[in-house]
Each structure stands twice: as C-alpha cells, then as structure tokens.
Design a protein around this motif. Structure first.
Motif, PDB file in Angstrom:
ATOM      1  N   ARG A  10       0.950  -1.290   0.098  1.00 51.04           N
ATOM      2  CA  ARG A  10      -0.057  -0.004   0.036  1.00 51.04           C
ATOM      3  C   ARG A  10       0.815   1.394   0.033  1.00 51.04           C
ATOM      4  O   ARG A  10       1.834   1.309   0.846  1.00 51.04           O
ATOM      5  N   LEU A  11       0.350   2.362  -0.785  1.00 51.90           N
ATOM      6  CA  LEU A  11       1.179   3.535  -1.013  1.00 51.90           C
ATOM      7  C   LEU A  11       0.534   4.344  -0.197  1.00 51.90           C
ATOM      8  O   LEU A  11      -0.718   4.725  -0.418  1.00 51.90           O
ATOM      9  N   THR A  12       0.902   5.064   0.652  1.00 59.05           N
ATOM     10  CA  THR A  12       0.221   5.980   1.469  1.00 59.05           C
ATOM     11  C   THR A  12       1.109   7.323   1.919  1.00 59.05           C
ATOM     12  O   THR A  12       2.389   7.279   1.944  1.00 59.05           O
ATOM     13  N   TRP A  13       0.455   8.489   2.125  1.00 62.45           N
ATOM     14  CA  TRP A  13       1.098   9.584   2.486  1.00 62.45           C
ATOM     15  C   TRP A  13       0.787   9.840   4.065  1.00 62.45           C
ATOM     16  O   TRP A  13      -0.196   9.492   4.656  1.00 62.45           O
ATOM     17  N   GLN A  14       2.217  10.015   4.695  1.00 68.38           N
ATOM     18  CA  GLN A  14       2.179  10.396   6.245  1.00 68.38           C
ATOM     19  C   GLN A  14       2.426  11.875   6.297  1.00 68.38           C
ATOM     20  O   GLN A  14       3.283  12.544   6.179  1.00 68.38           O
ATOM     21  N   PRO A  15       0.965  12.492   6.950  1.00 68.40           N
ATOM     22  CA  PRO A  15       1.244  13.931   6.869  1.00 68.40           C
ATOM     23  C   PRO A  15       2.043  14.505   7.936  1.00 68.40           C
ATOM     24  O   PRO A  15       2.583  15.548   7.727  1.00 68.40           O
ATOM     25  N   ALA A  16       2.026  13.774   8.964  1.00 72.51           N
ATOM     26  CA  ALA A  16       2.776  14.194  10.035  1.00 72.51           C
ATOM     27  C   ALA A  16       4.390  14.479   9.753  1.00 72.51           C
ATOM     28  O   ALA A  16       4.972  15.584  10.298  1.00 72.51           O
ATOM     29  N   ARG A  17       4.650  13.474   8.881  1.00 71.08           N
ATOM     30  CA  ARG A  17       6.277  13.707   8.523  1.00 71.08           C
ATOM     31  C   ARG A  17       6.397  14.053   7.039  1.00 71.08           C
ATOM     32  O   ARG A  17       7.510  14.378   6.753  1.00 71.08           O
ATOM     33  N   GLU A  18       5.289  14.276   6.322  1.00 77.15           N
ATOM     34  CA  GLU A  18       5.308  14.796   5.089  1.00 77.15           C
ATOM     35  C   GLU A  18       6.172  13.866   4.197  1.00 77.15           C
ATOM     36  O   GLU A  18       7.093  14.445   3.473  1.00 77.15           O
ATOM     37  N   GLU A  19       5.790  12.710   4.163  1.00 76.46           N
ATOM     38  CA  GLU A  19       6.601  11.784   3.332  1.00 76.46           C
ATOM     39  C   GLU A  19       5.643  10.542   2.849  1.00 76.46           C
ATOM     40  O   GLU A  19       4.678  10.255   3.309  1.00 76.46           O
ATOM     41  N   TRP A  20       6.055   9.893   1.722  1.00 80.13           N
ATOM     42  CA  TRP A  20       5.495   8.834   0.974  1.00 80.13           C
ATOM     43  C   TRP A  20       6.024   7.553   1.720  1.00 80.13           C
ATOM     44  O   TRP A  20       7.108   7.403   1.870  1.00 80.13           O
ATOM     45  N   LEU A  21       5.035   6.722   2.145  1.00 76.17           N
ATOM     46  CA  LEU A  21       5.404   5.485   2.578  1.00 76.17           C
ATOM     47  C   LEU A  21       5.042   4.286   1.684  1.00 76.17           C
ATOM     48  O   LEU A  21       3.688   4.306   1.268  1.00 76.17           O
ATOM     49  N   LEU A  22       5.630   3.219   1.416  1.00 78.47           N
ATOM     50  CA  LEU A  22       5.336   1.775   0.938  1.00 78.47           C
ATOM     51  C   LEU A  22       5.004   1.014   2.121  1.00 78.47           C
ATOM     52  O   LEU A  22       6.000   0.594   2.797  1.00 78.47           O
ATOM     53  N   VAL A  23       3.669   0.797   2.382  1.00 79.17           N
ATOM     54  CA  VAL A  23       3.420  -0.188   3.676  1.00 79.17           C
ATOM     55  C   VAL A  23       3.346  -1.837   3.277  1.00 79.17           C
ATOM     56  O   VAL A  23       2.622  -2.056   2.315  1.00 79.17           O
ATOM     57  N   LEU A  24       3.913  -2.669   3.676  1.00 79.36           N
ATOM     58  CA  LEU A  24       4.169  -3.924   3.573  1.00 79.36           C
ATOM     59  C   LEU A  24       3.621  -4.725   4.839  1.00 79.36           C
ATOM     60  O   LEU A  24       3.634  -3.985   5.814  1.00 79.36           O
ATOM     61  N   PRO A  25       3.339  -5.902   4.759  1.00 80.66           N
ATOM     62  CA  PRO A  25       2.779  -6.504   5.902  1.00 80.66           C
ATOM     63  C   PRO A  25       3.929  -6.561   7.116  1.00 80.66           C
ATOM     64  O   PRO A  25       3.281  -6.353   8.102  1.00 80.66           O
ATOM     65  N   GLU A  26       5.028  -6.519   7.022  1.00 83.30           N
ATOM     66  CA  GLU A  26       6.000  -6.298   8.023  1.00 83.30           C
ATOM     67  C   GLU A  26       6.827  -5.641   8.013  1.00 83.30           C
ATOM     68  O   GLU A  26       8.165  -5.509   8.779  1.00 83.30           O
TER      69      GLU A  26
END
Length: 83
Positions: A10-26
């Motif tokens: 899942r690709l998600t935006w982290q507004p608190a840190r202003e960064e894009w994350l690629l979220v994997l199961p672990e």
C-alpha cells in the motif's frame, strides 16, 4: 508493460512527517519524491510509456529506461506486478 502495486503493498502519504510510505505486511519503506511519483502512477491501467509521459509534466529530465529499471527492480522485490 503495465504496472500496478502488488496486492500486499500500500502506498500512503504520512502527513505528520510529510513523506510517502510503501507499507508492507511487516515493513515500511520511506520513498523519495521521485519513486513515490512513479508508484502513484502504477494503477494497473498505465503502461511504462504513459507513466513516463505523466512524469514529464513534473520533471524536466525523465528517462524511460530509468523508470523501466525502477519498476523491474521493484517487481523483482515483489512490490510491483508487471503485466
């Protein structure tokens, strides 16, 4: 070649840190802006040429070979599915 994120990614935006994350199961991968822009366009509809065309609207120097290499590398890590 059409690209989409793997089902477990899942690709998600982290507004608190202003960064894009690629979220994997672990795991969580922090992405640079360029990689995030490429992955946001991996919708299962666009092919690599369409992704490159979209990126050219934002970036001055976009090499199709670089985008292709990134996607193939991510596919090798099973983060992206190429069809």
């Amino acid at each position: 070649m059409i690209a989409r994120l793997a089902p477990h990614v899942r690709l998600t935006w982290q507004p608190a840190r202003e960064e894009w994350l690629l979220v994997l199961p672990e795991a969580v991968v922090v992405l640079n802006d360029t990689a995030a822009d490429v992955l946001r366009l991996c919708d299962g509809v666009r092919d690599v040429d369409a992704i490159v065309s979209e990126l050219k609207a934002t970036y001055d120097d976009v090499a199709g070979a670089d985008v292709d290499e990134l996607l193939r590398d991510l596919a090798g890590q099973r983060l992206v599915v190429l069809t």
